[in-house]
Scaffold this active site. Structure first.
Site, short mmCIF file in Angstrom:
data_model
loop_
_atom_site.label_atom_id
_atom_site.label_comp_id
_atom_site.label_asym_id
_atom_site.label_seq_id
_atom_site.Cartn_x
_atom_site.Cartn_y
_atom_site.Cartn_z
N TYR A 1 31.39 25.78 84.52
CA TYR A 1 31.81 24.39 84.55
C TYR A 1 31.17 23.61 85.70
O TYR A 1 31.49 22.44 85.91
CB TYR A 1 33.34 24.28 84.64
N LYS B 1 34.50 39.75 83.34
CA LYS B 1 33.53 40.44 82.49
C LYS B 1 32.51 41.10 83.40
O LYS B 1 31.30 40.89 83.28
CB LYS B 1 32.90 39.41 81.54
N ASP C 1 37.49 40.72 77.34
CA ASP C 1 37.59 40.82 75.87
C ASP C 1 38.81 41.62 75.45
O ASP C 1 39.59 41.18 74.61
CB ASP C 1 36.30 41.36 75.23
N ASP D 1 40.30 28.90 80.56
CA ASP D 1 40.40 27.76 79.65
C ASP D 1 40.75 28.27 78.25
O ASP D 1 41.67 27.77 77.58
CB ASP D 1 39.04 27.04 79.64
#
Ligand code: NAD
Length: 512
Positions: free
Chosen positions: A148, A195, A228, A252
């Site tokens: 972002y 991740k 995930d 988000d």
């Protein structure tokens, strides 16, 4: 019911609040776009009736401002109000599609340093239909960085790039905030999601900082999940989670999923907390599909306002509103988005309620405690902002010993294969820098690439210091670039390869 204008409501709020003990707290209010004005009117009506001691001042943001030429959807003078009141109650806005417009939310969060986005998600079974009756968790999302940062470039005919920035101060602030929030609100566990199996340096830093900070909170359980599987577990077994802390993009996505799992995105509020300013809002958008119909659920914005009241030191008013709101759900009073499920739907109560009728139903129940839901009390809870302020949020460490050991040169070319490109580049090897590897989209294609690997027109060519040199200087890179330019190579950009206290500050190529 009289149709009050937003300013009428603000005046009434101030007038009602003036009768209450204690000083009025100035807050900035924006009515937003789409359903924004409807849910803000409903929210302010409830705040007014509950005796919130606030003095709102209105600013205009959103579509109108975008179309008036303010590319971030806010006029320069509105910042004065935000910086003066330091508290912002904001309705959702519409970001016009197409290029040239910057997201107002991202601009506000970053300009005012609102580093923590706090999104409580709670199921209200059996009164609101949900497949997950035991969902009660808080997502603490990093709010300022990650993808972002908005730093995007087109690099070649075929390749576009978005920079993912993860910083040590950003990680430390958000992780410490998550643990302080858990401690202050009686939460038992903080789960970090990242991740870092793929992004070992950026997400790896987030995970590493989590491991560093968790030891300061021995009474709070802490674990880490790859995003995930974490998101999959969240969607199937949300009861496993209590507080989740995660970088911006993942936060988000999973916070919308979690909010929707409770029954409707219309039910969740959020706080955006900074060291100086805080902003409170619903998590949903401006819902243009139902705007102007008076049917939107004001609950998300109202619960955002409840968080605001706790933040400004009016926990008793916050609890009064929250408990009355829970009573409306128990009594089967719903807006259209919740129609079709829950006990209320089966109890024969006329449905659905419009936004303002829903607000009136809450007002009728002010002072009541819910019978089946656990009554809410904010009396003991410190404000979310007060907790981390107890210690410095970030102390910069002494600079590491930095040595430059090579450079990645990014090249735009579409005619040569990897071996031919390597042959062309090797001619440009200098005394200081030698071509070591070429990757395409991160995968090593030279030396020893596979013919099956698909290649775009964007090549990362790694030059490392010659063995007799060890370290290099900026001037060595300039010399290499001059040689490459003379050879007709289209250099797009470079990234220096450095070690920090002897530790590599760059990733290997996939397959290297
Ligand atoms: P949205 O959240 O506005 O709507 C998604 C769906 O949820 C729609 O079907 C809508 O009717 C429903 N919904 C949302 N809020 C509701 C409520 N309070 N009551 C009942 N139903 C509700 O998402 P979108 O349609 O993707 O985005 C619309 C606009 O909102 C876009 O311009 C987007 O940029 C903007 N947006 C703004 C914010 C913000 O200001 N904080 C956040 C997200 C999206």
């Amino acid at each position: 019911m009289k149709n009050d204008t937003p300013q009428d409501l603000l005046n009434q709020t101030a007038a009602a609040s003036a009768g209450q003990p204690g000083t009025l707290v100035p807050i900035t209010v924006a009515h937003g776009d789409g359903i924004g004005p409807e849910i803000m009117a409903a929210t302010l009506k409830v705040l007014m009736a509950a005796g919130a001691r606030i003095a709102p001042e209105t600013i205009e943001i959103g579509e109108k401002l975008y179309h008036a030429g303010h590319s971030s959807g806010i006029a320069p003078e509105s910042w004065d109000s935000l910086r003066r009141t330091k508290v912002f109650l904001k309705a959702p806005i519409t970001t016009p599609s197409g290029g040239g417009y910057k997201s107002l939310n991202v601009t506000i969060r970053k300009t005012l340093g609102l580093y923590a986005n706090v999104r409580p998600c709670v199921s209200y079974a059996p009164f609101v239909a949900t497949k997950h009756p035991r969902l009660d968790l808080v997502i603490v999302r990093e709010n300022e960085e990650d993808l972002y940062a908005g730093i995007e470039h087109r690099q070649t005919d075929e390749v576009f790039q978005c920079l993912k920035l993860i910083t040590r101060p950003g990680c430390e602030k958000i992780v410490r905030y998550a643990f302080e929030y858990a401690r202050a609100n009686g939460r038992k566990k903080v789960t970090c999601m990242s991740k870092d199996n793929i992004m070992k340096m950026t997400d790896g830093l987030f995970h590493q900082v989590f491991d560093e900070i968790r030891v300061d909170y021995p009474e709070i359980a802490a674990d880490h999940m790859i995003i995930d599987i974490g998101a999959a577990r969240l969607a199937t077994r949300p009861e496993l989670f209590d507080v989740i802390v995660t970088p911006n993009l993942y936060g988000d996505i999973i916070s919308d999923i979690a909010a929707e799992m409770t029954g409707s995105v219309g039910l969740a509020g959020s706080a955006n907390i900074g060291e100086h300013v805080a902003m409170f809002e619903a998590i949903h958008g401006s819902a243009p599909d139902i705007a102007g119909k008076g049917i939107a659920n004001p609950s998300g914005l109202l619960l955002g306002a409840v968080m605001m009241l706790v933040h400004i030191g009016q926990p008793e008013v916050a609890a009064k509103i929250h408990n009355a709101w829970l009573c409306t759900l128990e009594d089967g009073v719903f807006t259209a988005d919740l129609q079709g499920g829950g006990v209320g739907a089966r109890s024969g109560v006329p449905m659905p309620f419009g936004s303002m009728d829903f607000a009136d139903a809450i007002i009728e129940r002010l002072g009541r405690l819910p019978g089946q839901f656990k009554p809410v009390s904010y009396q003991q809870a410190p404000t979310p902002q007060a907790a981390p302020a107890a210690r410095p949020l970030y102390v910069r460490a002494p600079a590491a010993r930095k040595a430059m050991v090579g450079v990645d040169v990014f090249v735009h070319q579409a005619t040569l294969g990897a071996d031919d490109l390597a042959a062309q580049l090797q001619v440009s090897n200098t005394a200081a820098l030698q071509l070591q590897m070429i990757t395409n989209r991160g995968v090593k294609v030279w030396p020893g690439g596979f013919p099956e690997t698909f290649c775009t027109d964007h090549w990362r060519c790694r030059f490392v210091a010659s063995t007799d040199r060890g370290a290099i200087t900026q001037r060595d890179i300039v010399t290499l670039l001059a040689t490459l330019t003379d050879a007709g190579v289209d250099v797009i950009k470079t990234e220096n390869l450095c070690t920090f206290d002897g530790v590599k500050g760059f990733a290997l190529g996939q397959g290297q």
